[in-house]
Scaffold this active site. Sequence first.
Site, PDB file in Angstrom:
ATOM      1  N   GLY A  70       0.827  -1.191   0.000  1.00  0.00           N
ATOM      2  CA  GLY A  70       0.000   0.000   0.000  1.00  0.00           C
ATOM      3  C   GLY A  70       0.867   1.249   0.000  1.00  0.00           C
ATOM      4  N   CYS A  71       0.244   2.376  -0.328  1.00  0.00           N
ATOM      5  CA  CYS A  71       1.005   3.624  -0.439  1.00  0.00           C
ATOM      6  C   CYS A  71       1.524   4.084   0.916  1.00  0.00           C
ATOM      7  CB  CYS A  71       0.154   4.706  -1.096  1.00  0.00           C
ATOM      8  SG  CYS A  71      -1.460   4.968  -0.334  1.00  0.00           S
ATOM      9  N   TYR A  72       0.657   4.154   1.911  1.00  0.00           N
ATOM     10  CA  TYR A  72       1.145   4.556   3.243  1.00  0.00           C
ATOM     11  C   TYR A  72       2.193   3.575   3.765  1.00  0.00           C
ATOM     12  CZ  TYR A  72      -2.676   8.021   3.789  1.00  0.00           C
ATOM     13  OH  TYR A  72      -3.527   9.084   3.668  1.00  0.00           O
ATOM     14  N   THR A 116       4.302   1.773   2.244  1.00  0.00           N
ATOM     15  CA  THR A 116       5.591   1.977   1.588  1.00  0.00           C
ATOM     16  C   THR A 116       6.370   3.097   2.271  1.00  0.00           C
ATOM     17  OG1 THR A 116       4.764   1.195  -0.547  1.00  0.00           O
ATOM     18  CG2 THR A 116       6.692   2.661  -0.595  1.00  0.00           C
TER      19      THR A 116
END
Lengths: 340, 340, 340, 340
Positions: B149-151, B153
Amino acid sequence: MIQAGLIGATGYTGEELLYLLLRHPEIEVTALSAMVDKPVSMAELFPRVSGLTSLTCSLMELGDVASCCDIVFLALPHTVSLTIAPFFLARGKKVVDLSADFRLRDTALYREYYGVNHTQESLLEKAVYGLPEFHRDEIRTATLVANPGCYPTSVILGAGPLVKGGLLGDGPLIASAITGITGAGRKAALPFHFSEASGDLRAYRLLNHQHTPEIVQELGRLGDAPVRLIFVPHIAPLDRGILTTLYVPVAPSVKERELIALYESCYKNEPFVRVLGGDRLPRVKEVCSTNICEIAVRLDAANHVAVVVAAIDNLIKGASGQALQNCNIMCGLNETTGLM
Amino acid sequence: MIQAGLIGATGYTGEELLYLLLRHPEIEVTALSAMVDKPVSMAELFPRVSGLTSLTCSLMELGDVASCCDIVFLALPHTVSLTIAPFFLARGKKVVDLSADFRLRDTALYREYYGVNHTQESLLEKAVYGLPEFHRDEIRTATLVANPGCYPTSVILGAGPLVKGGLLGDGPLIASAITGITGAGRKAALPFHFSEASGDLRAYRLLNHQHTPEIVQELGRLGDAPVRLIFVPHIAPLDRGILTTLYVPVAPSVKERELIALYESCYKNEPFVRVLGGDRLPRVKEVCSTNICEIAVRLDAANHVAVVVAAIDNLIKGASGQALQNCNIMCGLNETTGLM
Amino acid sequence: MIQAGLIGATGYTGEELLYLLLRHPEIEVTALSAMVDKPVSMAELFPRVSGLTSLTCSLMELGDVASCCDIVFLALPHTVSLTIAPFFLARGKKVVDLSADFRLRDTALYREYYGVNHTQESLLEKAVYGLPEFHRDEIRTATLVANPGCYPTSVILGAGPLVKGGLLGDGPLIASAITGITGAGRKAALPFHFSEASGDLRAYRLLNHQHTPEIVQELGRLGDAPVRLIFVPHIAPLDRGILTTLYVPVAPSVKERELIALYESCYKNEPFVRVLGGDRLPRVKEVCSTNICEIAVRLDAANHVAVVVAAIDNLIKGASGQALQNCNIMCGLNETTGLM
Amino acid sequence: MIQAGLIGATGYTGEELLYLLLRHPEIEVTALSAMVDKPVSMAELFPRVSGLTSLTCSLMELGDVASCCDIVFLALPHTVSLTIAPFFLARGKKVVDLSADFRLRDTALYREYYGVNHTQESLLEKAVYGLPEFHRDEIRTATLVANPGCYPTSVILGAGPLVKGGLLGDGPLIASAITGITGAGRKAALPFHFSEASGDLRAYRLLNHQHTPEIVQELGRLGDAPVRLIFVPHIAPLDRGILTTLYVPVAPSVKERELIALYESCYKNEPFVRVLGGDRLPRVKEVCSTNICEIAVRLDAANHVAVVVAAIDNLIKGASGQALQNCNIMCGLNETTGLM
């Protein structure tokens, strides 16, 4: 205290109008209605009115609204006012309609641009176009005011002095306008998603925007002669505001200082129009959250074209502020009360 | 040429991935599928790929995708990949799944945060968490990569060196993150309307965001010990990018220069992590449209808390860029191809 | 009518304060001074005050200001108030200082963070910290009010109930704040150029922002015990507003409903603090252009950390609105006059 | 490999050009010069080129630049190129000048709009106006290319087919353009401060913008007849991009489908011009970060006015991308290399 009702209280225009009405010292909001499933607290829906009101909004019977109001504001989608305004007028209430339903005198144009038949032709004759700078006397005695569209407000205030002064030259008037995104209303739609609209500029409804016939009609009445118009609206990534640049052919003999003098004279007693002098040009940021229209005029002497720039807040002078200004006039109040 | 398919090509993540894939010199896009009513030209849907491709996207049979692809990217809503990934794996295809479906090893947590039962527990064991900076060797031989996921990462790259280095002190790790609005996906919704989001800042899903268990799991694996996390995401009015600030309790003996040396050493061979020296701090604008993660670390010596700031582009290093980085590794290509 | 002077009228804070003062029904603005080359019309400098005033701003002699004012607002750069405030106090005038010059009681900290020696130690003892929610009685009788900084306002309102209620647990209080760009003042600088700031997020003055000692001092006084603080400010692309998220260790026995009850009780009579109930979280957009602080509190029960989110408009509750609120209290007016 | 130098590498245009050059497979950047106090690492100044280059920029002797370059790009303020271009041309180097210094053939107009005497009249005759869509053959053999201004690029591409096709009717051509804020350059100035520019729209340099004579000259050459122009630029709150709407009087006999066919035919082989069909209208967001110009044309048949909308990225097709396109042509490379 004037008792006022607001129908269609949950959109951006309704919110702005409510906010203005709640701070008006001589108006009391006595009815709030909208298509809601159950009563909603306005303070919860629009937190900035917290502390100003404990009113709720519900889907009210029209009779209940009429029974407690002197004046009713209709902030409804186009075509809905057609069926509602007559109810209040029949009961002696004043109505300010913020939709387009009573703006166009030609019902064929109404059908063409709004897609339905106009069912209230008789009321059209009574409706007054609510641009106080040009129709103040009629508004004073009106019971039904058709509040102008946002683009028409900026275009007519911008071109009005030239048209009324008989200075139009040959060729069409060109109106190139830019709007912020509240102009699209308070409903989710992909083109107005932040990630689509931020960093973007685009034109839309090129040559067929529904405000075109409204502008043509009203400028035509001001000048007592048909007006040709090319109108192109654009969208830019800001919340609110309209900047309209007009390119108006004028008679070859006109001088720039005459133009400036004309505008200054035309608007010198207007509390909400500010003609800019010197090098200043209108900025949306300067009129945002106000009922002001800033205007500057220049002459391209070689081409005999006046270039007029006008800035308004689309939600205030372009909608709710102007509605309140009309209400003040209709009710015999000071025109600027609640708007400074 | 590697032949790649992309399922879920019409969202922001799909668009970004397609744009990257089309410019990759060793990958050919051979299948584009999405839930569309009829085939759509990608050049029309996403004009910036005009000139790069004449491909259309349609609702394809999975068998047709499998028959022309070596690797398949799934850019689908959570829970949909569960039913699709097995099909391709069973046919010997590599899969990079950009959803959360194969990230959480604990199916009870998956059910709690994503609301459905996990139906593919056996595949969870084969799935590799696709953060190359910490799992490159496993990714090299993986057939199913769960793209982070973006967060997560940004948080894991930011806290990883401390966790792996055994420097965590007592107390929870606090992650305070700010995201741009593409993080919410390409669908109309009032909170992401330009007029709602511009000029606004807010926290959301406070203490119960679905990325929380993913971060806890992965940091726990890195440090081989449970990690306590408090995660609060915020939304700011920009298109893309995440800035995460971490407050990490560290052992009292640690010095700031040791921290900086640790980060520099940990990432010195990483092509996509840039540890900032001197006074510089990460800026979203500097990593936007890149696969880079910028990181800076400081020590609050009095409180024994390391403050780490990490910036990524949520659509690239936080999604599509990382997916391509994983693909490069899985396919034996140079890891940076198509990403500089 | 109270007669008020404003020194430093040409910055964003001065503009906002002037706008508030001009609409205040019981205050008359009698002097406007700033470092200008020649007198400037305020209506030209800040068009939104057109129609409200014909005042000009010039570089006035202090004696001329004193001769026509009951109260003087100083919206000056830090360190300048030091030399000006005593002049007015010596002449029996009330002073609200919006700079940091009379906020820090420890002159060594003042020297460390603001770079000059404090030359008015005796006045420091008379100065009252102007956060009405916690010091209303002292403000009532004060002649010199040190108006709080923008970040401290949000942090102290956010953490105050916990600190005053004796609920702080072990470990530092963490304040992660995000500000809009007016926080940087009205002067050209490359980092605040639209093209640098739009689309960007960044942290700045990490761990050494000048508001840190102010917060530590004031929270320490509220709780009568030293407070440890980690403060990291961030910048986001919006005009105005601050969103502060606090991570506060609390005693293990505390329940979330107790926290919420504490906040509701603490602020139940405060006209400008709105504790949000249910699922609502503060939004900058809801407090923008108001003197309101919105607050929500949640408990991470597993980690014994209260998460508090607070939103204010940095120019209003964080500066000019609070200055007017203080003035109302000092002058015996209704505290909310001119602020609703 | 072509060896290229870039003088004026520290502005937005220089940054963008450097970024393009560094990724160009057949060009090597061998010299970077700017007015800097001491050598600066480009990777530090513009982090997005980190990983692409370890070059530094310094204030170089012109001779040192000449000794290592085949072609030199001048991204300098207007009037500076006048003194620098001759040096390189005398040494047999190719020059692409991004300033206005070699665009205007009439030195009296140059003096009027740029405030200095033109000292290189002989070079003006050799200079080729670098708009490949209309002057590709001349560019191929040019040694000095005057790279077009951003507004002129959008206006000339938008009106060119009509002018060249002999379809202009009576009356002036009106160009109403909107630009993002990078158009103002990378220097701090209050009007471009985020807090001034966000939420604002305004017109500027109304009727006297310095790009006016450039457009008039070039359209005049295309049509072999004088062109009358009214040009008004506007500023909107976005980073980059220009949207230009043209109102062009056309011969009464023209049909809309003929106009569309003319544009499609004119640009059918152009790699960087996209004529939109159907209902589509240009969007800045679709051309941002590309060298593309999107164009749509409509006819107001009643008024005999063609309305043309054109969108470009002001920093790419409006400056650096076009400079590279010209370089590719001058050096015999494929015109699109490094630009897709």
